[in-house]
Design a protein around this motif. Structure first.
Motif, PDB file in Angstrom:
ATOM      1  N   LEU A 103       8.124 -10.758  -0.753  1.00  0.00           N
ATOM      2  CA  LEU A 103       8.370 -11.670  -1.875  1.00  0.00           C
ATOM      3  C   LEU A 103       7.789 -13.056  -1.603  1.00  0.00           C
ATOM      4  O   LEU A 103       7.174 -13.678  -2.475  1.00  0.00           O
ATOM      5  CB  LEU A 103       9.878 -11.764  -2.140  1.00  0.00           C
ATOM      6  CG  LEU A 103      10.569 -10.479  -2.605  1.00  0.00           C
ATOM      7  CD1 LEU A 103      12.069 -10.705  -2.762  1.00  0.00           C
ATOM      8  CD2 LEU A 103       9.977  -9.984  -3.916  1.00  0.00           C
ATOM      9  N   PHE A 104       7.980 -13.570  -0.383  1.00  0.00           N
ATOM     10  CA  PHE A 104       7.439 -14.885  -0.042  1.00  0.00           C
ATOM     11  C   PHE A 104       5.912 -14.869  -0.040  1.00  0.00           C
ATOM     12  O   PHE A 104       5.273 -15.820  -0.504  1.00  0.00           O
ATOM     13  CB  PHE A 104       7.960 -15.327   1.327  1.00  0.00           C
ATOM     14  CG  PHE A 104       9.296 -16.004   1.264  1.00  0.00           C
ATOM     15  CD1 PHE A 104       9.440 -17.251   0.668  1.00  0.00           C
ATOM     16  CD2 PHE A 104      10.421 -15.419   1.809  1.00  0.00           C
ATOM     17  CE1 PHE A 104      10.667 -17.889   0.603  1.00  0.00           C
ATOM     18  CE2 PHE A 104      11.653 -16.033   1.753  1.00  0.00           C
ATOM     19  CZ  PHE A 104      11.779 -17.274   1.150  1.00  0.00           C
ATOM     20  N   SER A 126      -5.406 -18.526   2.558  1.00  0.00           N
ATOM     21  CA  SER A 126      -3.945 -18.571   2.674  1.00  0.00           C
ATOM     22  C   SER A 126      -3.405 -17.518   3.637  1.00  0.00           C
ATOM     23  O   SER A 126      -2.375 -17.740   4.285  1.00  0.00           O
ATOM     24  CB  SER A 126      -3.303 -18.377   1.291  1.00  0.00           C
ATOM     25  OG  SER A 126      -3.735 -19.357   0.379  1.00  0.00           O
ATOM     26  N   LYS A 156      -3.097 -19.685  -8.882  1.00  0.00           N
ATOM     27  CA  LYS A 156      -2.932 -20.541 -10.071  1.00  0.00           C
ATOM     28  C   LYS A 156      -3.597 -21.905  -9.861  1.00  0.00           C
ATOM     29  O   LYS A 156      -4.276 -22.425 -10.762  1.00  0.00           O
ATOM     30  CB  LYS A 156      -1.444 -20.719 -10.359  1.00  0.00           C
ATOM     31  CG  LYS A 156      -1.124 -21.582 -11.582  1.00  0.00           C
ATOM     32  CD  LYS A 156      -1.625 -20.953 -12.868  1.00  0.00           C
ATOM     33  CE  LYS A 156      -1.059 -21.652 -14.119  1.00  0.00           C
ATOM     34  NZ  LYS A 156      -1.362 -23.058 -14.189  1.00  0.00           N
ATOM     35  N   ILE A 195       0.505 -16.251  -5.498  1.00  0.00           N
ATOM     36  CA  ILE A 195       0.482 -16.614  -6.925  1.00  0.00           C
ATOM     37  C   ILE A 195       0.257 -18.111  -7.100  1.00  0.00           C
ATOM     38  O   ILE A 195      -0.546 -18.545  -7.948  1.00  0.00           O
ATOM     39  CB  ILE A 195       1.791 -16.172  -7.600  1.00  0.00           C
ATOM     40  CG1 ILE A 195       1.848 -14.636  -7.690  1.00  0.00           C
ATOM     41  CG2 ILE A 195       1.923 -16.779  -8.988  1.00  0.00           C
ATOM     42  CD1 ILE A 195       3.168 -14.105  -8.207  1.00  0.00           C
ATOM     43  N   ILE A 196       0.945 -18.916  -6.293  1.00  0.00           N
ATOM     44  CA  ILE A 196       0.769 -20.378  -6.387  1.00  0.00           C
ATOM     45  C   ILE A 196      -0.664 -20.765  -6.046  1.00  0.00           C
ATOM     46  O   ILE A 196      -1.291 -21.594  -6.735  1.00  0.00           O
ATOM     47  CB  ILE A 196       1.761 -21.091  -5.451  1.00  0.00           C
ATOM     48  CG1 ILE A 196       3.196 -20.877  -5.950  1.00  0.00           C
ATOM     49  CG2 ILE A 196       1.439 -22.581  -5.358  1.00  0.00           C
ATOM     50  CD1 ILE A 196       4.253 -21.432  -5.017  1.00  0.00           C
ATOM     51  N   ARG A 237      11.923  -9.313   2.027  1.00  0.00           N
ATOM     52  CA  ARG A 237      11.861 -10.753   1.759  1.00  0.00           C
ATOM     53  C   ARG A 237      10.483 -11.323   2.106  1.00  0.00           C
ATOM     54  O   ARG A 237       9.971 -12.197   1.403  1.00  0.00           O
ATOM     55  CB  ARG A 237      12.948 -11.452   2.579  1.00  0.00           C
ATOM     56  CG  ARG A 237      12.952 -12.962   2.452  1.00  0.00           C
ATOM     57  CD  ARG A 237      13.978 -13.570   3.389  1.00  0.00           C
ATOM     58  NE  ARG A 237      13.995 -15.016   3.313  1.00  0.00           N
ATOM     59  CZ  ARG A 237      14.692 -15.803   4.130  1.00  0.00           C
ATOM     60  NH1 ARG A 237      15.434 -15.255   5.070  1.00  0.00           N
ATOM     61  NH2 ARG A 237      14.649 -17.099   3.994  1.00  0.00           N
ATOM     62  N   ARG A 279       3.929 -12.859  -1.762  1.00  0.00           N
ATOM     63  CA  ARG A 279       3.462 -12.757  -3.141  1.00  0.00           C
ATOM     64  C   ARG A 279       3.600 -14.091  -3.874  1.00  0.00           C
ATOM     65  O   ARG A 279       2.724 -14.488  -4.643  1.00  0.00           O
ATOM     66  CB  ARG A 279       4.250 -11.660  -3.851  1.00  0.00           C
ATOM     67  CG  ARG A 279       3.735 -11.317  -5.226  1.00  0.00           C
ATOM     68  CD  ARG A 279       4.459 -10.102  -5.771  1.00  0.00           C
ATOM     69  NE  ARG A 279       4.100  -8.896  -5.043  1.00  0.00           N
ATOM     70  CZ  ARG A 279       4.932  -7.889  -4.796  1.00  0.00           C
ATOM     71  NH1 ARG A 279       6.181  -7.967  -5.214  1.00  0.00           N
ATOM     72  NH2 ARG A 279       4.511  -6.821  -4.157  1.00  0.00           N
ATOM     73  N   SER A 280       4.707 -14.805  -3.620  1.00  0.00           N
ATOM     74  CA  SER A 280       4.906 -16.110  -4.248  1.00  0.00           C
ATOM     75  C   SER A 280       3.836 -17.099  -3.795  1.00  0.00           C
ATOM     76  O   SER A 280       3.266 -17.844  -4.609  1.00  0.00           O
ATOM     77  CB  SER A 280       6.301 -16.638  -3.897  1.00  0.00           C
ATOM     78  OG  SER A 280       6.491 -17.942  -4.390  1.00  0.00           O
ATOM     79  N   THR A 281       3.547 -17.115  -2.498  1.00  0.00           N
ATOM     80  CA  THR A 281       2.513 -18.016  -1.977  1.00  0.00           C
ATOM     81  C   THR A 281       1.154 -17.704  -2.586  1.00  0.00           C
ATOM     82  O   THR A 281       0.386 -18.606  -2.948  1.00  0.00           O
ATOM     83  CB  THR A 281       2.446 -17.898  -0.446  1.00  0.00           C
ATOM     84  OG1 THR A 281       3.724 -18.223   0.112  1.00  0.00           O
ATOM     85  CG2 THR A 281       1.395 -18.832   0.124  1.00  0.00           C
ATOM     86  N   VAL A 298      -0.918  -8.255  -5.566  1.00  0.00           N
ATOM     87  CA  VAL A 298      -0.617  -9.220  -6.619  1.00  0.00           C
ATOM     88  C   VAL A 298      -1.455  -8.873  -7.847  1.00  0.00           C
ATOM     89  O   VAL A 298      -2.682  -8.723  -7.746  1.00  0.00           O
ATOM     90  CB  VAL A 298      -0.906 -10.665  -6.165  1.00  0.00           C
ATOM     91  CG1 VAL A 298      -0.687 -11.636  -7.322  1.00  0.00           C
ATOM     92  CG2 VAL A 298      -0.032 -11.048  -4.984  1.00  0.00           C
ATOM     93  N   CYS A 332      -2.810  -9.843 -11.739  1.00  0.00           N
ATOM     94  CA  CYS A 332      -3.070 -11.021 -12.566  1.00  0.00           C
ATOM     95  C   CYS A 332      -4.076 -10.631 -13.648  1.00  0.00           C
ATOM     96  O   CYS A 332      -4.574  -9.500 -13.684  1.00  0.00           O
ATOM     97  CB  CYS A 332      -3.606 -12.173 -11.698  1.00  0.00           C
ATOM     98  SG  CYS A 332      -3.712 -13.752 -12.579  1.00  0.00           S
TER      99      CYS A 332
END
Length: 301
Positions: free
Chosen positions: A253-254, A215, A264, A260-261, A250, A256-258, A191, A193
């Motif tokens: 992607l999940f 996480s 943030k 990032i959230i 997939r 990476r999304s977790t 990831v 940032c």
């Protein structure tokens, strides 16, 4: 009289030739029967050998189409051997030589005409025995990514994430690299940032590592890695890498999304700014507008 003599002589010669053929048939009858029996034995043997080979391939090859084609090829080879043995028992050496020569010429012509097809066929046989590629695996090849739903002697069929199917020739997978996500249960996810220039970089690193480790628990010999990469135009950029369960794109992607959230939320809680590119327009340089000179009208007196 001379014509009648010629006709009678021709008839006698014909009967003599038929008698010779009949004698040859009677003499060759045992070999003919033996040849038929041998050919029948080879046909029966091909049936049972095909079943035996099919059972062996059942534990080695998962694709039904590959097993069926392999068994058929073995049966054809056994029957062809029986056919040539039968011709040999009939002492038809000339015919046997002609058949072999003709088969060689025809085989060469077919091979040249179907060069691409044969390449895909042999590639399909190779792929069916490769443990690196199985039905149900998620692979990427030449810009296409999806689940392998079929492997046949011509191509493999992928089901992409948008539910469309892609057919890829077998030779392409043999000649070009492909990526298989399903061969390993865990993979590393990255990831990217960036944080503002006035941020406490040590605190950012520590907070990011704690957030990701919470996480995504790491197994033995695994760790979360954090590295600053560059001084960007509006931020100091970094990358964080961690391990997680991945068997298809997939899952990446999940994950990476977790991540990032979670990052943030942690940055917002500690007032760490993730800047976005800012464009500054400078108006200090004023453009001088030149007034047009007034034209003086003169009258010539």
């Amino acid at each position: 009289m001379e014509n009648e003599f010629n006709i009678q002589e021709s008839i006698n010669g014909l009967w003599q030739k038929l008698a010779e053929w009949l004698d040859s048939i009677i003499l060759a009858l045992p070999n003919f029967i033996l040849a038929i029996l041998v050919f029948a034995i080879f046909i029966i043997a091909s049936k049972y050998i095909g079943k035996f080979v099919g059972k062996l391939l059942f534990y080695k090859v998962r694709q039904d189409s590959i097993r069926e084609i392999s068994v058929k090829i073995i049966k054809v080879v056994i029957i062809a051997i029986g056919f040539f043995v039968a011709l040999g028992l009939l002492n038809l050496n000339t015919i046997l030589t002609s058949v072999l020569a003709g088969a060689g010429v025809v085989g060469l012509a077919i091979g040249l005409a179907l060069q691409g097809t044969l390449n895909n066929t042999f590639s399909g046989i190779i792929l069916s025995f490769l443990p690196e590629l199985q039905i149900g695996d998620w692979i990427e090849n030449d810009g296409y990514a999806g689940t392998v739903v079929e492997i046949n002697l011509r191509s493999i069929v992928l089901k992409e994430a948008d539910n469309n199917y892609v057919v890829i020739p077998n030779s392409q997978l043999i000649d070009a690299p492909f990526k298989n996500f399903s061969r390993t249960p865990r993979s590393r996810v990255m990831v990217d940032c960036g944080v503002a220039y006035n941020s406490d970089l040590e605190m950012v690193k520590k907070l990011t590592l704690e957030t990701i480790e919470k996480s995504f628990p790491q197994n033995a010999n695994e760790e979360v890695e954090f590295m600053y990469k560059e001084f960007g135009d509006s931020s100091i950029n970094f990358v964080v890498r961690f391990w997680t369960n991945v068997t298809k794109n997939r899952d990446i992607l999940f994950a990476r999304s977790t991540a990032i959230i979670a990052i943030k939320k942690a940055f917002d809680k500690h007032d760490i700014n993730i800047p976005f590119p800012i464009r500054t327009i400078d108006f200090t340089n004023k453009l001088g507008l030149e007034k047009p000179s007034e034209e003086k009208n003169t009258t010539n007196l």
